[in-house]
Design an enzyme around this catalytic site. Structure first.
Site, short mmCIF file in Angstrom:
data_model
loop_
_atom_site.label_atom_id
_atom_site.label_comp_id
_atom_site.label_asym_id
_atom_site.label_seq_id
_atom_site.Cartn_x
_atom_site.Cartn_y
_atom_site.Cartn_z
N CYS A 152 -26.20 30.43 9.32
CA CYS A 152 -25.38 31.81 8.60
C CYS A 152 -26.27 33.14 9.21
O CYS A 152 -25.46 34.44 9.89
CB CYS A 152 -24.48 31.85 7.94
SG CYS A 152 -25.05 30.48 6.30
N HIS A 245 -22.57 37.26 4.48
CA HIS A 245 -24.24 37.25 4.47
C HIS A 245 -24.61 38.72 4.95
O HIS A 245 -24.42 38.70 5.73
CB HIS A 245 -24.66 36.75 5.20
CG HIS A 245 -24.25 34.74 4.84
ND1 HIS A 245 -24.11 34.60 3.58
CD2 HIS A 245 -24.87 33.90 5.06
CE1 HIS A 245 -24.12 33.17 3.16
NE2 HIS A 245 -24.84 32.64 4.80
N1 LIG Z 1 -21.77 27.09 4.20
C1 LIG Z 1 -21.81 28.05 4.98
O1 LIG Z 1 -21.95 29.30 4.69
C2 LIG Z 1 -22.29 27.48 6.45
C3 LIG Z 1 -23.19 28.95 8.31
C4 LIG Z 1 -23.83 27.71 8.50
C5 LIG Z 1 -24.10 26.31 8.83
N2 LIG Z 1 -23.74 25.55 7.51
C6 LIG Z 1 -23.96 24.19 7.73
O2 LIG Z 1 -22.88 23.36 7.76
C7 LIG Z 1 -22.82 22.10 7.43
C8 LIG Z 1 -21.82 21.72 6.11
O3 LIG Z 1 -22.34 23.22 4.86
P1 LIG Z 1 -21.29 23.08 4.08
O4 LIG Z 1 -21.58 24.22 3.09
O5 LIG Z 1 -19.74 22.89 4.76
O6 LIG Z 1 -21.48 21.46 3.41
P2 LIG Z 1 -20.44 21.40 1.95
O7 LIG Z 1 -19.20 21.73 1.97
O8 LIG Z 1 -21.60 19.95 1.06
O9 LIG Z 1 -19.59 19.99 3.03
C9 LIG Z 1 -20.68 19.25 3.43
C10 LIG Z 1 -19.79 17.89 4.39
O10 LIG Z 1 -20.38 17.45 4.62
C11 LIG Z 1 -20.22 15.64 4.56
N3 LIG Z 1 -20.42 14.34 4.32
C12 LIG Z 1 -21.53 14.74 3.33
N4 LIG Z 1 -22.42 13.21 3.30
C13 LIG Z 1 -22.32 12.82 4.20
C14 LIG Z 1 -22.44 11.68 4.54
N5 LIG Z 1 -23.70 10.61 4.19
N6 LIG Z 1 -21.78 10.66 5.69
C15 LIG Z 1 -20.91 12.22 6.64
N7 LIG Z 1 -19.97 12.75 5.92
C16 LIG Z 1 -20.91 13.55 4.69
C17 LIG Z 1 -18.58 15.88 3.37
O11 LIG Z 1 -18.45 15.14 3.05
P3 LIG Z 1 -17.84 14.28 1.27
O12 LIG Z 1 -16.31 15.92 1.18
O13 LIG Z 1 -17.34 13.06 2.01
O14 LIG Z 1 -18.63 13.95 0.50
C18 LIG Z 1 -18.41 17.21 2.92
O15 LIG Z 1 -17.03 17.19 4.17
C19 LIG Z 1 -24.63 22.57 7.13
O16 LIG Z 1 -24.91 21.76 7.55
C20 LIG Z 1 -24.93 23.69 6.18
O17 LIG Z 1 -26.41 24.13 6.47
C21 LIG Z 1 -23.04 26.07 6.24
#
Ligand SMILES: NC(=O)c1ccc[n+]([C@@H]2O[C@H](COP(=O)([O-])OP(=O)(O)OC[C@H]3O[C@@H](n4cnc5c(N)ncnc54)[C@H](OP(=O)(O)O)[C@@H]3O)[C@@H](O)[C@H]2O)c1
Length: 355
Positions: A152, A245
């Site tokens: 991001c 950001h």
């Molecule tokens: N946040 C940002 O600004 C941003 C920006 C760019 C990219 N990203 C990337 O986008 C991705 C998600 O980020 P986030 O910030 O949304 O994270 P998050 O809020 O922690 O969400 C993670 C998701 O992954 C699922 N998950 C975790 N372990 C799993 C498993 N073993 N099998 C299947 N599903 C699983 C979780 O489901 P449960 O609820 O069931 O645990 C949840 O839906 C990451 O790779 C991150 O690096 C994030």
């Protein structure tokens, strides 16, 4: 452009998280895509989406709240287009399984971004890199495909750098970020760690900033991407901002630009023409501020429905040539919105393989 057969059913993997929820919000009422399935971990699978999701912003769309959360398994999820908001600890294996099952995966995770046959795309910056899908399908024998969007903070930096690199050739890039708490997902950083504080470390963030921009601003050919030949040094900081950001950049170029020429390059840049008119494309991918105190997350993060990167504070740098500030919405432009725009471009250009 090709006219897609609409609507197309799509799924969101990791739908319960911060980025997953942003997908759910952005897909509500989407003119081309119907959110048909939501999936998450085994902790959530089999339960109603509203019961397992701590909804962060506004109202949860009622129809999605009623959906039963599925497992992240291509035998359980049937949609041809799959948006992945999965944690990187699981994204590698899960996304490969969906690719192998013939689905088009739009990933936000870091796992495949630097693979030579995987497009790492901000549509307005490097739409032509989607041609790598042909190489990927031929090389891996995957009938589907995977397209990634960038880290991001790297996204905001790359959009700001794109017009300047095209005009003057970046040689050395120094970046220092101030990244919002929503970038850490949900529940993310504990409040007692971040309120009134700055954390000068975000796990794994600086290496992504130091390698992804060169690929996105590189040149695509039949055998892959030739990276842009500049070096990046990055500092990544977490700050007590909800969304948005901010990235401060100092850049040395091959040709020292006059300040007014650089300002014109930023002001006039509208990105790849093929992106214009797509449902998620903002009127302007980059907004250039002349005023001294912008961009600011509180005031500017929702510009262009969260899809515009705001750039300002352009001035001479006593060490390098120029310095400036870029800011954009991390879960929209930097994640879900960027992924959806990638999917729209693939559909519109007939590369999705599903329409
Ligand atoms: N946040 C940002 O600004 C941003 C920006 C760019 C990219 N990203 C990337 O986008 C991705 C998600 O980020 P986030 O910030 O949304 O994270 P998050 O809020 O922690 O969400 C993670 C998701 O992954 C699922 N998950 C975790 N372990 C799993 C498993 N073993 N099998 C299947 N599903 C699983 C979780 O489901 P449960 O609820 O069931 O645990 C949840 O839906 C990451 O790779 C991150 O690096 C994030």
């Amino acid at each position: 452009m090709t006219s897609p057969r609409l609507p197309i059913q799509v799924a969101v993997l990791g739908a319960t998280g911060a980025v997953g929820q942003t997908f759910v919000r952005l897909l509500e009422g989407h003119p081309w895509f119907t959110l048909a399935e939501v999936a998450a971990s085994e902790r959530s699978a089999g339960r109603a989406y509203r019961d397992v999701t701590r909804w962060i912003e506004g109202e949860m769309p009622a129809a999605v709240g009623d959906m039963q959360v599925k497992s992240c398994d291509p035998t359980a999820v049937s949609s041809p287009i799959v948006f992945s908001a999965l944690d990187s600890s699981v994204a590698g294996e899960v996304e490969a399984a969906f690719d192998a099952a013939g689905r088009l995966v739009l990933s936000n995770a870091q796992n495949y971004r630097m693979e030579p046959d995987v497009p790492l795309v901000i549509p307005e910056v490097n739409a032509d890199h989607l041609a790598l899908l042909d190489l990927q399908r031929a090389r891996r024998g995957w009938p589907g495909g995977i397209v990634t969007n960038a880290n991001c903070a790297a996204t905001m930096a790359a959009v700001a750098l794109a017009p300047l690199h095209a005009a003057f050739g970046a040689r050395r890039v120094f970046v220092a970020t101030m990244q919002a708490v929503s970038g850490a997902g949900y529940p993310g950083v504990p409040s007692l760690d971040i309120l009134g504080n700055v954390i000068p470390y975000i796990g794994d963030e600086e290496p992504k900033l130091e390698r992804e921009m060169q690929k996105m601003l590189g040149v695509v050919g039949a055998a892959g991407v030739t990276n842009a030949p500049f070096a990046v040094s990055a500092h990544a900081n977490r700050v007590a901002v909800e969304n948005g950001h901010t990235v401060c950049l100092s850049v040395e170029f091959e040709r020292d630009p006059a300040l007014e020429d650089a300002a014109r390059a930023l002001r006039d840049w509208t990105g790849a023409p093929v992106v214009r008119g797509l449902p998620s494309a903002p009127d302007a991918p980059l907004h250039f501020f002349e005023s001294e105190d912008r961009p600011q997350p509180r005031r500017d993060v929702m510009r262009g429905r969260g899809m515009t990167v705001s750039v300002g504070r352009l001035r001479r740098d006593p060490l390098f040539h120029l310095k400036f500030v870029a800011m954009g919405h991390n879960t929209i432009r930097g994640a879900a919105g960027g992924s959806i725009l990638n999917a729209e471009l693939l559909v519109a250009t007939g590369r999705a393989g599903v329409a």
